[in-house]
Design an enzyme around this catalytic site. Structure first.
Site, PDB file in Angstrom:
ATOM      1  N   GLY A 117      -7.011  -5.716  -5.166  1.00 21.30           N
ATOM      2  CA  GLY A 117      -6.342  -5.397  -3.896  1.00 21.30           C
ATOM      3  C   GLY A 117      -7.270  -4.604  -2.992  1.00 21.30           C
ATOM      4  N   GLY A 173      -6.593  -4.133   0.942  1.00 23.25           N
ATOM      5  CA  GLY A 173      -5.340  -3.547   1.420  1.00 23.25           C
ATOM      6  C   GLY A 173      -5.554  -2.163   2.018  1.00 23.25           C
ATOM      7  CD  GLN A 174      -1.894   2.536   3.961  1.00 22.02           C
ATOM      8  OE1 GLN A 174      -1.156   2.471   2.985  1.00 22.02           O
ATOM      9  NE2 GLN A 174      -1.704   3.410   4.935  1.00 22.02           N
ATOM     10  CB  ILE A 218      -5.371 -12.811  -3.224  1.00 20.58           C
ATOM     11  CG1 ILE A 218      -4.798 -11.956  -2.087  1.00 20.58           C
ATOM     12  CG2 ILE A 218      -4.926 -12.303  -4.574  1.00 20.58           C
ATOM     13  CD1 ILE A 218      -3.296 -12.039  -1.957  1.00 20.58           C
ATOM     14  CB  ILE A 223      -2.748  -8.729  -9.850  1.00 20.10           C
ATOM     15  CG1 ILE A 223      -2.580  -7.692 -10.969  1.00 20.10           C
ATOM     16  CG2 ILE A 223      -1.416  -9.020  -9.173  1.00 20.10           C
ATOM     17  CD1 ILE A 223      -2.288  -6.300 -10.502  1.00 20.10           C
ATOM     18  CE1 TYR A 275       5.809   0.138  -3.588  1.00 18.71           C
ATOM     19  CE2 TYR A 275       7.026   2.118  -3.059  1.00 18.71           C
ATOM     20  CZ  TYR A 275       5.825   1.458  -3.210  1.00 18.71           C
ATOM     21  OH  TYR A 275       4.649   2.121  -2.960  1.00 18.71           O
ATOM     22  CE  LYS A 298       3.978   1.161  -6.756  1.00 16.74           C
ATOM     23  NZ  LYS A 298       2.639   0.727  -7.149  1.00 16.74           N
TER      24      LYS A 298
HETATM   25  C1  AKB Z   1       6.179   2.899   1.299  1.00 16.37           C
HETATM   26  O1  AKB Z   1       6.669   3.435   2.294  1.00 16.37           O
HETATM   27  O2  AKB Z   1       6.680   1.922   0.724  1.00 16.37           O
HETATM   28  C2  AKB Z   1       4.924   3.504   0.717  1.00 16.37           C
HETATM   29  C3  AKB Z   1       5.232   4.518  -0.332  1.00 16.37           C
HETATM   30  C4  AKB Z   1       5.710   5.864   0.053  1.00 16.37           C
HETATM   31  O3  AKB Z   1       5.097   4.246  -1.480  1.00 16.37           O
HETATM   32  N1  AKB Z   1       4.136   4.080   1.755  1.00 16.37           N
END
Ligand code: AKB
Length: 315
Positions: A8, A11-12, A34, A54, A142, A146
């Site tokens: 990655g 990316g940012q 990618i 990945i 998300y 995580k």
């Molecule tokens: C998001 O806003 O999804 C990310 C983070 C805080 O993980 N910047």
């Protein structure tokens, strides 16, 4: 001498982390990307790059074998708001992808850094100075990936001795690569509006506090943790880290010190607002400070001055 694979890398975080690692180490610092997100400019010219999806374990293994990689920075992820619109893909990248990385790391003896996030916390987590060890029950895909990623990474350390380490990043602010699809993106976008002389429409309501960090500090967190003496680490996956906490009114007021003509209105995005409401107001990052010397350099005002200077230079 370190040989590092960054998955990655365009990316940012990856764009800046790859260049920073190339400045520090003289081994192979390999930019994994990618197709469709190829490295360009300095990122392309300053070191090797290779296609690493990945979700393709063979591609990861081939890159690790070819460049004798000892450390993998696994930065592939969909950010929180995008992950809610594509939960299946978010799982595939976040979890199946992490599993592939950990298996390759186990086989080849690599250390692994995988960023976690304030997204691991949910509505029933203490909101203020959220402790290191506390309830993690998010209701976003998300957050689910995580938390699961933290658990899986700790499992690979305990069960197989894979040197896994991670931090829970807050919103990251940078003037180089855009974040794309996060809940905290407004704190990047407002600087672009200020630098361009445009009105800013904020998708997050006034009074919504979230932790944030300027990218140079995020890079030093990622590298500092991977350099840390393992004997001092009580925690591994993942450390709370923060540099500042603010709401839209605070960042707006701070930018107006330097751009008094900036105008901000609100058009609250219900998806992002619900996610933001479930996240902490502020983190307690004392474990990171004690166990590996975490100490951010930028507060809100220092970040604002640098962001505006950098964006204006670019025109
Ligand atoms: C998001 O806003 O999804 C990310 C983070 C805080 O993980 N910047």
């Amino acid at each position: 001498m370190k040989n590092v694979l960054i998955i990655g890398s365009t990316g940012q975080i990856g764009t800046e982390l790859t260049l920073e690692l190339r400045r520090i180490y003289n081994g192979n610092i390999v930019a994994g990307y990618i197709p469709g997100a190829e490295p360009k400019g300095e990122l392309l010219e300053s070191g090797p790059s290779i296609v690493v999806d990945i979700t393709q374990d063979k591609q990861i293994a081939e890159a690790v074998h070819k460049y004798k990689v000892d450390t993998i920075y696994n930065l592939a992820a969909l950010l929180s708001a995008t992950a809610e619109t594509k939960p299946q893909l978010a799982w595939k990248i976040g979890m199946d992808g992490l599993f592939n990385v950990l298996e390759v790391a186990r086989e080849f003896g690599c250390a692994v850094f995988t960023p976690s996030s304030i997204g691991v916390f949910g509505n029933n987590t203490p909101k203020d100075r959220t402790p290191q060890d506390t309830i993690r029950s998010p209701r976003t895909m998300y957050g689910v990936t995580k938390v699961s990623g933290e658990l899986l990474s700790d499992y690979y350390f305990i069960r197989f001795g894979v040197d896994t380490r991670s931090v829970r990043f807050p919103g990251l602010i940078s003037h180089i690569a855009p974040p794309g699809g996060g809940t905290t993106d407004y704190a990047v976008d407002i600087y672009h509006s200020a630098a361009k002389g445009e009105r800013f429409v904020c998708p997050i309501a006034a009074g919504t506090f979230m932790d944030m960090m300027y990218m140079p500090d995020a890079l030093s967190a990622a590298i500092g943790l991977m350099e840390a003496d393992p004997a001092r680490l009580i925690h591994r996956n993942a450390f709370n880290v923060t540099a500042m906490s603010f709401d839209p009114e605070m960042i707006y007021a701070n930018i107006r010190k330097y751009v008094p003509e900036l105008v901000m209105d609100y058009a609250v995005d219900p998806l992002r607002q619900a996610i933001a409401d479930s996240w902490p107001n502020s983190l307690d990052d004392s474990c990171a400070r004690e166990e590996w010397g975490w100490n951010p350099a930028y507060d809100l005002d220092a970040m604002t001055r640098d962001m505006l200077t950098q964006l204006r230079k670019r025109g």
